[in-house]
Design an enzyme around this catalytic site. Structure first.
Site, short mmCIF file in Angstrom:
data_model
loop_
_atom_site.label_atom_id
_atom_site.label_comp_id
_atom_site.label_asym_id
_atom_site.label_seq_id
_atom_site.Cartn_x
_atom_site.Cartn_y
_atom_site.Cartn_z
CB CYS A 69 -0.92 -0.03 1.22
SG CYS A 69 -2.10 1.30 1.26
CB CYS A 70 3.86 2.27 1.99
SG CYS A 70 3.29 2.84 3.59
CB CYS B 286 -2.40 7.03 5.89
SG CYS B 286 -1.41 7.40 4.44
CB CYS C 73 -1.17 3.44 8.89
SG CYS C 73 -1.71 2.34 7.59
CB CYS D 253 5.92 5.19 4.39
SG CYS D 253 6.76 6.75 4.48
#
Ligand code: SF4
Length: 233
Positions: A120-121, A203, A206, A229
């Protein structure tokens, strides 16, 4: 390119006891060396806003990019609006990932930040930063040595192999107290989540309040081995 150390000897001695601990000198060097060819990747946490205020003193039209993952806290977007209002000449871009959240869900499943936060990062931060930096020789970052073990050796000027760039970090000698002293003294706008136990704000899915102020990043990716990240090596 001359190194920061050479420039420092030639033009100005950096005394880390100065109120800005060398930050303004590093910025003056960076903008003299790179001119339009440098961009600041800002997360709009309090360090970021302090650095924006310092940058503005050196280059009021500096370019700034924020990696808009589309899942930031609403308070973060509101903070960006306040910064834009305070510094209207700065060129602030909200860089979007290639995939919308819906497209990402279809390809990788719902809530990828839970099932595979590294991926995702990569999709929502690392690749967009790679794109944002592709037109520049150097970038600025608000990393501080005190922030974590992984950041304790950061220099003013760093060769950045990950992004094939030069990373300039003017705040390396600043402490958390220095940051807040400066922010209050200059009445800077900041994310109200900082007053609710979030020293480090990423985010929304997280980021939790820090569980100890001895580790300012302890609210990031809690319950996961992940601590970065992927933007900083
Ligand atoms: Fe995704 Fe979380 Fe990384 Fe943001 S911090 S890009 S939501 S894994």
């Amino acid at each position: 390119m001359i190194t920061y150390q050479e420039w420092e000897q030639e033009e100005l001695q950096v005394e880390i006891d100065n109120p800005d601990k060398g930050a303004l000198n590093a910025l003056k060097w960076a903008y003299k060396e790179y001119g339009e060819d440098i961009i600041y990747a800002c997360s709009f946490g309090i360090e970021g806003i302090v650095l924006i205020d310092l940058i503005h003193q050196v280059n009021p039209k500096a370019k700034i990019v924020f990696l808009d993952t589309n899942v930031h806290f609403k308070e973060t977007y509101e903070t960006i609006d306040k910064v834009k209002e305070k510094y209207p000449d700065l060129q602030i871009e909200l860089k979007q990932p290639s995939l919308t959240l819906e497209e990402q869900s279809k390809l990788y499943g719902e809530e990828l930040w839970k099932t595979n936060p590294n991926e995702c990062c990569r999709l929502r931060k690392v690749l967009p930063l790679e794109q944002a930096l592709s037109g520049y020789s150097a970038w600025l970052s608000g990393l501080r040595r005190e922030q974590s073990e992984t950041r304790k050796n950061v220099q003013f000027i760093n060769k950045d192999d990950r992004f094939q760039s030069i990373k300039v970090c003017p705040l390396i000698h600043w402490t958390w107290k220095d940051i807040w002293r400066y922010a209050h003294k200059h009445d800077l706008p900041y994310n109200p989540l900082h007053d609710q136990g979030y020293p480090s704000i990423g985010c929304a899915p997280c980021t939790k309040p820090a569980y100890t102020m001895d580790d300012l990043r302890s609210g990031r990716w809690t319950g996961n081995q992940k601590t970065e990240c992927g933007l900083h090596g």
